[in-house]
Scaffold this active site. Structure first.
Site, short mmCIF file in Angstrom:
data_model
loop_
_atom_site.label_atom_id
_atom_site.label_comp_id
_atom_site.label_asym_id
_atom_site.label_seq_id
_atom_site.Cartn_x
_atom_site.Cartn_y
_atom_site.Cartn_z
N HIS A 220 0.80 -1.26 -0.06
CA HIS A 220 -0.04 0.01 -0.27
C HIS A 220 0.91 1.19 -0.05
O HIS A 220 0.21 2.41 -0.10
CB HIS A 220 -0.85 0.03 1.18
CG HIS A 220 -0.28 0.38 2.42
ND1 HIS A 220 0.61 -0.50 3.14
CD2 HIS A 220 -0.30 1.46 3.18
CE1 HIS A 220 1.11 0.04 4.32
NE2 HIS A 220 0.43 1.29 4.40
N HIS B 19 1.87 6.86 -0.44
CA HIS B 19 0.96 6.07 0.42
C HIS B 19 -0.34 5.84 -0.24
O HIS B 19 -1.12 6.73 -0.29
CB HIS B 19 0.93 6.76 1.74
CG HIS B 19 0.27 5.83 2.77
ND1 HIS B 19 -0.98 5.61 2.92
CD2 HIS B 19 0.69 5.27 3.67
CE1 HIS B 19 -1.52 4.89 3.92
NE2 HIS B 19 -0.22 4.69 4.60
#
Length: 164
Positions: free
Chosen positions: A72, A87
């Site tokens: 992620h 992110h």
């Protein structure tokens, strides 16, 4: 030609250092991100992008320093000196890698625009997660004149969202 003249007469031709958008979408100020870790710039200053698709590309030339196990997030050391984190989404660590596919590994050299990650934007949204993607410069103090650009549509690997 003018660059040579500037150098000859003492003027420096300054190369602009930029971080491009890692995803296509809309750039927003970090203050609008609904997670305080990002909105309060605890990890560093930056810009967030609300992505329109699920491709993440290198925002600058550099070295991939970490691909999180959950895929992620990714960190890079750019050739222009920035230590950055991309992110993908908020709290998407909870997905434990589901809907993410990494195309690079730690230690890989990348060029601006190279594919880093793919993610299934629709499935992540269906699972109830915000896909807003913060781009953070972790070594912010090294760039006292850093400018974060937002409030516009951006093209991955091309549109500058941070000027160092």
């Amino acid at each position: 030609m003018f660059g040579s003249l500037k150098k000859l007469f003492g003027g420096e031709e300054k190369e602009e250092k930029i971080i491009a958008a890692p995803v296509n979408g809309t750039a927003i100020p970090m203050s609008q991100v609904s997670d305080p870790t990002f909105s309060q710039e605890i990890l560093g200053k930056g810009t967030a992008v609300i992505p329109s698709d699920g491709r993440v590309v290198a925002p600058a030339d550099g070295l991939v320093t970490m691909v999180f196990d959950t895929k992620h997030a990714i960190s890079m050391q750019t050739d222009n000196g920035a230590e950055l984190i991309i992110h993908i989404g908020l709290d998407t660590v909870q997905l434990k890698g589901q809907y993410f596919d990494a195309h690079v590994a730690a230690g890989d050299k990348v060029k601006q625009g190279d594919l880093l990650l793919d993610f299934d934007i629709d499935k992540i949204k269906e699972a109830g997660y915000d896909v807003t993607t913060p781009v953070i410069i972790c070594n912010t103090p090294q760039f006292p004149k850093m400018e974060c650009v937002n409030g516009m549509e951006v093209k991955a690997g091309e549109t500058a969202i941070i000027k160092l």
